[in-house]
Design a protein around this motif. Sequence first.
Motif, PDB file in Angstrom:
ATOM      1  N   VAL A 173     -57.882  28.169  -3.171  1.00 20.57           N
ATOM      2  CA  VAL A 173     -57.401  28.265  -4.548  1.00 20.57           C
ATOM      3  C   VAL A 173     -56.723  26.942  -4.905  1.00 20.57           C
ATOM      4  CG1 VAL A 173     -55.895  29.484  -6.166  1.00 20.57           C
ATOM      5  CG2 VAL A 173     -57.029  30.754  -4.320  1.00 20.57           C
ATOM      6  N   LEU A 174     -57.256  26.275  -5.910  1.00 21.30           N
ATOM      7  CA  LEU A 174     -56.619  25.045  -6.375  1.00 21.30           C
ATOM      8  C   LEU A 174     -55.464  25.418  -7.303  1.00 21.30           C
ATOM      9  CD1 LEU A 174     -56.850  21.891  -6.374  1.00 21.30           C
ATOM     10  CD2 LEU A 174     -57.963  22.162  -8.614  1.00 21.30           C
ATOM     11  N   VAL A 175     -54.286  24.909  -6.963  1.00 25.17           N
ATOM     12  CA  VAL A 175     -53.099  25.221  -7.768  1.00 25.17           C
ATOM     13  C   VAL A 175     -52.719  23.983  -8.567  1.00 25.17           C
ATOM     14  CG1 VAL A 175     -50.655  25.847  -7.668  1.00 25.17           C
ATOM     15  CG2 VAL A 175     -52.298  26.958  -6.130  1.00 25.17           C
ATOM     16  N   ARG A 176     -52.570  24.157  -9.880  1.00 23.02           N
ATOM     17  CA  ARG A 176     -52.147  23.042 -10.740  1.00 23.02           C
ATOM     18  C   ARG A 176     -50.935  23.460 -11.546  1.00 23.02           C
ATOM     19  NH1 ARG A 176     -57.729  20.122 -12.751  1.00 23.02           N
ATOM     20  NH2 ARG A 176     -58.311  22.156 -13.559  1.00 23.02           N
ATOM     21  N   VAL A 177     -49.865  22.679 -11.409  1.00 22.68           N
ATOM     22  CA  VAL A 177     -48.628  22.965 -12.138  1.00 22.68           C
ATOM     23  C   VAL A 177     -48.523  21.971 -13.289  1.00 22.68           C
ATOM     24  CG1 VAL A 177     -46.110  23.082 -11.999  1.00 22.68           C
ATOM     25  CG2 VAL A 177     -47.506  23.865 -10.061  1.00 22.68           C
ATOM     26  N   ALA A 218     -47.636  15.790 -17.256  1.00 22.17           N
ATOM     27  CA  ALA A 218     -48.013  15.557 -15.860  1.00 22.17           C
ATOM     28  C   ALA A 218     -48.511  16.856 -15.235  1.00 22.17           C
ATOM     29  CB  ALA A 218     -46.832  15.021 -15.074  1.00 22.17           C
ATOM     30  N   VAL A 219     -49.412  16.698 -14.256  1.00 24.05           N
ATOM     31  CA  VAL A 219     -49.972  17.853 -13.554  1.00 24.05           C
ATOM     32  C   VAL A 219     -49.840  17.614 -12.050  1.00 24.05           C
ATOM     33  CG1 VAL A 219     -52.010  19.303 -13.226  1.00 24.05           C
ATOM     34  CG2 VAL A 219     -51.654  18.142 -15.424  1.00 24.05           C
ATOM     35  N   GLY A 220     -49.218  18.555 -11.364  1.00 22.21           N
ATOM     36  CA  GLY A 220     -49.128  18.483  -9.906  1.00 22.21           C
ATOM     37  C   GLY A 220     -50.162  19.400  -9.295  1.00 22.21           C
ATOM     38  N   GLN A 274     -41.742  33.422 -13.133  1.00 24.49           N
ATOM     39  CA  GLN A 274     -40.462  33.019 -12.531  1.00 24.49           C
ATOM     40  C   GLN A 274     -40.231  31.513 -12.651  1.00 24.49           C
ATOM     41  OE1 GLN A 274     -40.770  34.462  -8.499  1.00 24.49           O
ATOM     42  NE2 GLN A 274     -39.986  36.496  -9.020  1.00 24.49           N
ATOM     43  N   LEU A 275     -41.329  30.750 -12.798  1.00 28.61           N
ATOM     44  CA  LEU A 275     -41.186  29.299 -12.708  1.00 28.61           C
ATOM     45  C   LEU A 275     -41.285  28.578 -14.057  1.00 28.61           C
ATOM     46  CD1 LEU A 275     -41.198  29.825  -9.730  1.00 28.61           C
ATOM     47  CD2 LEU A 275     -42.875  27.994  -9.413  1.00 28.61           C
ATOM     48  N   VAL A 276     -41.970  29.167 -15.024  1.00 27.01           N
ATOM     49  CA  VAL A 276     -42.137  28.476 -16.307  1.00 27.01           C
ATOM     50  C   VAL A 276     -40.770  28.239 -16.951  1.00 27.01           C
ATOM     51  CG1 VAL A 276     -42.940  28.784 -18.693  1.00 27.01           C
ATOM     52  CG2 VAL A 276     -44.512  29.152 -16.777  1.00 27.01           C
ATOM     53  N   GLY A 277     -40.551  27.021 -17.397  1.00 21.83           N
ATOM     54  CA  GLY A 277     -39.274  26.653 -17.996  1.00 21.83           C
ATOM     55  C   GLY A 277     -38.327  26.002 -17.007  1.00 21.83           C
ATOM     56  N   GLU A 278     -38.629  26.125 -15.714  1.00 24.87           N
ATOM     57  CA  GLU A 278     -37.748  25.571 -14.679  1.00 24.87           C
ATOM     58  C   GLU A 278     -38.025  24.072 -14.519  1.00 24.87           C
ATOM     59  OE1 GLU A 278     -34.964  25.281 -13.179  1.00 24.87           O
ATOM     60  OE2 GLU A 278     -35.043  27.371 -12.475  1.00 24.87           O
ATOM     61  N   MET A 333     -38.125  17.396 -16.918  1.00 24.50           N
ATOM     62  CA  MET A 333     -39.536  17.627 -16.582  1.00 24.50           C
ATOM     63  C   MET A 333     -39.719  19.094 -16.200  1.00 24.50           C
ATOM     64  SD  MET A 333     -41.718  15.510 -13.775  1.00 24.50           S
ATOM     65  CE  MET A 333     -43.483  15.245 -13.965  1.00 24.50           C
ATOM     66  N   ARG A 334     -40.070  19.887 -17.197  1.00 29.07           N
ATOM     67  CA  ARG A 334     -40.082  21.334 -17.003  1.00 29.07           C
ATOM     68  C   ARG A 334     -41.494  21.892 -16.871  1.00 29.07           C
ATOM     69  NH1 ARG A 334     -35.237  23.474 -17.110  1.00 29.07           N
ATOM     70  NH2 ARG A 334     -33.612  22.046 -17.798  1.00 29.07           N
ATOM     71  N   ILE A 335     -41.599  22.957 -16.105  1.00 28.65           N
ATOM     72  CA  ILE A 335     -42.882  23.599 -15.854  1.00 28.65           C
ATOM     73  C   ILE A 335     -43.289  24.392 -17.098  1.00 28.65           C
ATOM     74  CG2 ILE A 335     -44.065  25.323 -14.430  1.00 28.65           C
ATOM     75  CD1 ILE A 335     -41.987  24.564 -12.211  1.00 28.65           C
ATOM     76  N   THR A 336     -44.521  24.139 -17.582  1.00 29.49           N
ATOM     77  CA  THR A 336     -45.000  24.859 -18.758  1.00 29.49           C
ATOM     78  C   THR A 336     -46.083  25.867 -18.414  1.00 29.49           C
ATOM     79  OG1 THR A 336     -46.503  23.016 -19.168  1.00 29.49           O
ATOM     80  CG2 THR A 336     -44.433  23.019 -20.384  1.00 29.49           C
ATOM     81  N   GLY A 337     -46.755  25.667 -17.284  1.00 21.35           N
ATOM     82  CA  GLY A 337     -47.808  26.607 -16.919  1.00 21.35           C
ATOM     83  C   GLY A 337     -48.344  26.304 -15.536  1.00 21.35           C
ATOM     84  N   ILE A 338     -49.003  27.283 -14.953  1.00 23.97           N
ATOM     85  CA  ILE A 338     -49.561  27.128 -13.609  1.00 23.97           C
ATOM     86  C   ILE A 338     -50.968  27.702 -13.604  1.00 23.97           C
ATOM     87  CG2 ILE A 338     -49.295  27.724 -11.168  1.00 23.97           C
ATOM     88  CD1 ILE A 338     -46.283  28.077 -11.704  1.00 23.97           C
ATOM     89  N   GLU A 339     -51.918  26.917 -13.113  1.00 27.11           N
ATOM     90  CA  GLU A 339     -53.286  27.405 -12.929  1.00 27.11           C
ATOM     91  C   GLU A 339     -53.515  27.719 -11.451  1.00 27.11           C
ATOM     92  OE1 GLU A 339     -56.704  25.064 -14.932  1.00 27.11           O
ATOM     93  OE2 GLU A 339     -55.032  23.655 -14.672  1.00 27.11           O
ATOM     94  N   ALA A 340     -54.217  28.791 -11.198  1.00 20.03           N
ATOM     95  CA  ALA A 340     -54.640  29.126  -9.837  1.00 20.03           C
ATOM     96  C   ALA A 340     -56.137  29.369  -9.884  1.00 20.03           C
ATOM     97  CB  ALA A 340     -53.901  30.358  -9.332  1.00 20.03           C
TER      98      ALA A 340
END
Lengths: 367, 367
Positions: free
Chosen positions: A32-36, A42-44, A73-77, A1-8
């Motif tokens: 600021v609403l953060v969505r991973v 899935a979206v956190g 730093q986080l995408v792909g992690e 379950m890897r991070i593909t993008g982050i919205e702020a």
Amino acid sequence: MRITGIEAVPYAIPYTKPLKFASGEVHAAEHVLVRVHTDDGAVGVADAVPRPFTYGETQASVVAVIERIFTPQLVGEDVFARERIHGRLHRTVGNPAAKSALDMALWDLAGQSCGRSVTELLGGHTDRMRVSHMLGFDAPQRMADEALRVRDTYGIAVFKVKVGRRPVGLDLDVCRALRSALGDEAELYVDGNRGWTASEAAAALRELDELGMTLAEELCPADDVLGRRWLVAQSRIPFVADESATTPAEAARSLLDGAATAISVKTARTGFTHSQRVLFLCEGLGAEVVMGNQIDGQLGTVCTVAFGAAHAASSRRAGELSNFLDMSDDLLTDPPVITDGTLAVRDGPGLGVVIDDAKLARYRQDR
Amino acid sequence: MRITGIEAVPYAIPYTKPLKFASGEVHAAEHVLVRVHTDDGAVGVADAVPRPFTYGETQASVVAVIERIFTPQLVGEDVFARERIHGRLHRTVGNPAAKSALDMALWDLAGQSCGRSVTELLGGHTDRMRVSHMLGFDAPQRMADEALRVRDTYGIAVFKVKVGRRPVGLDLDVCRALRSALGDEAELYVDGNRGWTASEAAAALRELDELGMTLAEELCPADDVLGRRWLVAQSRIPFVADESATTPAEAARSLLDGAATAISVKTARTGFTHSQRVLFLCEGLGAEVVMGNQIDGQLGTVCTVAFGAAHAASSRRAGELSNFLDMSDDLLTDPPVITDGTLAVRDGPGLGVVIDDAKLARYRQDR
């Protein structure tokens, strides 16, 4: 379950009633609403609450540090590589609200992936917290009226009273009016937001003692090192460090230096991962904690309950969980509801929240 | 996912080579396999390692406290109500091995339920740990030969040397022989198991310093309060509390009192839940940790790796992970394998272990 993008996503929602206290006032929730987002769809989510007068962050700084520094730093992690991710975030100094929102969004994703609530993953101690309501500066009778209304409407029996004004008698009048209106069964405690000197606070504490206050928070500045230590040594109730103890190391120093005997834990500034570090540090040193409020909206409040209910030590005292009531609107499709003076952990995996897209579209400031 | 029953199965497996150290010797692994059963058919496992000379527990006491006290308290409880469960276990004083095995079996179940490894649930920092090998009392050349064999066979480059004999020169000879045989690239550190006085230890430390030791553990008794503090104050390498710091409160006292500057974390005595409390306490106070070994078998070793690899601070130093190599047999169908001096976190959900029923039938002592 890897991070593909982050919205702020910066957004602003007005308060129906501005909160006023010794270190500032807040008229609108400028968060600021953060969505991973992840590779399985899935979206956190989590809320970043910038508090320039406490941590120096702004909406713009939160958006910028997430978009320009943290996202690459986080995408792909992997979502479950939490400690490694924090190692990366740690390279950037400060920015606690931005880092905490990312952390909590990752826990939301972990819970969704496991089919378990964040509370269960963290420890699963209980399913609800008692609520403490925060009373900002106003005239004594108006504050007493608000307390009675909140008590009668929500069943809340614990109140945090903002103090720290001059002359000290202003706030003592408020506390007397509250005790008189609410009777002995209500729990009352005070938060000075560093507004008084140590000697003003010492004089106030003597009078507050007779009114049965249960906690005294940041009555004078922690940077008044000797005065603060002198004040804390004479306090007959736990003395809470909040804005002066925002990391595990600051909490350790506060407790060891005699600058506090209890710590306010805020998920908005230490997420879940570091809130657990602060909590376990306090437990190991024999210091009580109270779950504090960063003037959170619904989503931040859900996070505080999720963490607080997970452990005995974080759920023992009432949590500060009612500031969201003063917002004119908010982002969740299914708002939290305070009943019998408590807030329940939400059902469902992760944080159990759904963002109302229409509301976000209405309040977001980036389009 | 509710607990329906708990098995506590005593078993004994001889060591091929008894381990000898200042506070005792161990000839056979007389442990208790703990299995927690749930209503959906999942089974969580962990190993309880009774150490009468350290914690006062015996196989019989572990079986008795689990069967008579803990099982009735836990049956019907949700596997994810970990903190509430610990509240119940906490009513019974002591019994760390029994409580820790139950805790780790619950984490095994949580991982199985989530489809995630325990390491991922705990923090997911990395996927392996470097291994430190423990060298028990023997003649200098024999200990050096063992170290070379272990280095050449497993790639292990970190050795913990048991010291604490009289005269002190006995152990210094060993350390010199090891440094000479292994060269400068090997990491060496010492564990006195409280065998020396503070002054003997101080004299030894001066000589050990020249041999480049990296840690000094329990060289004299922690209960020699002033002598221990005097010794720790002059140590130029971290001084590790192990058997004198077996709970978060003891770790806090050791560090604050100057009885240690580092802490040995052992999942066999603090499980995962309280090992995290000890770890986060140490992090908050700025003290290093080393993942220790309770003379664990395969299952206990898997647990140490699962925890150690989950956080940066617990995986920084090599973990003591090789004692299982000295057992004549063991219980896992798929034994851990040390390669290139490291042990990997196991694949698969939970702890990722399967008990070999035939072996358990052969070694169990209750049938």
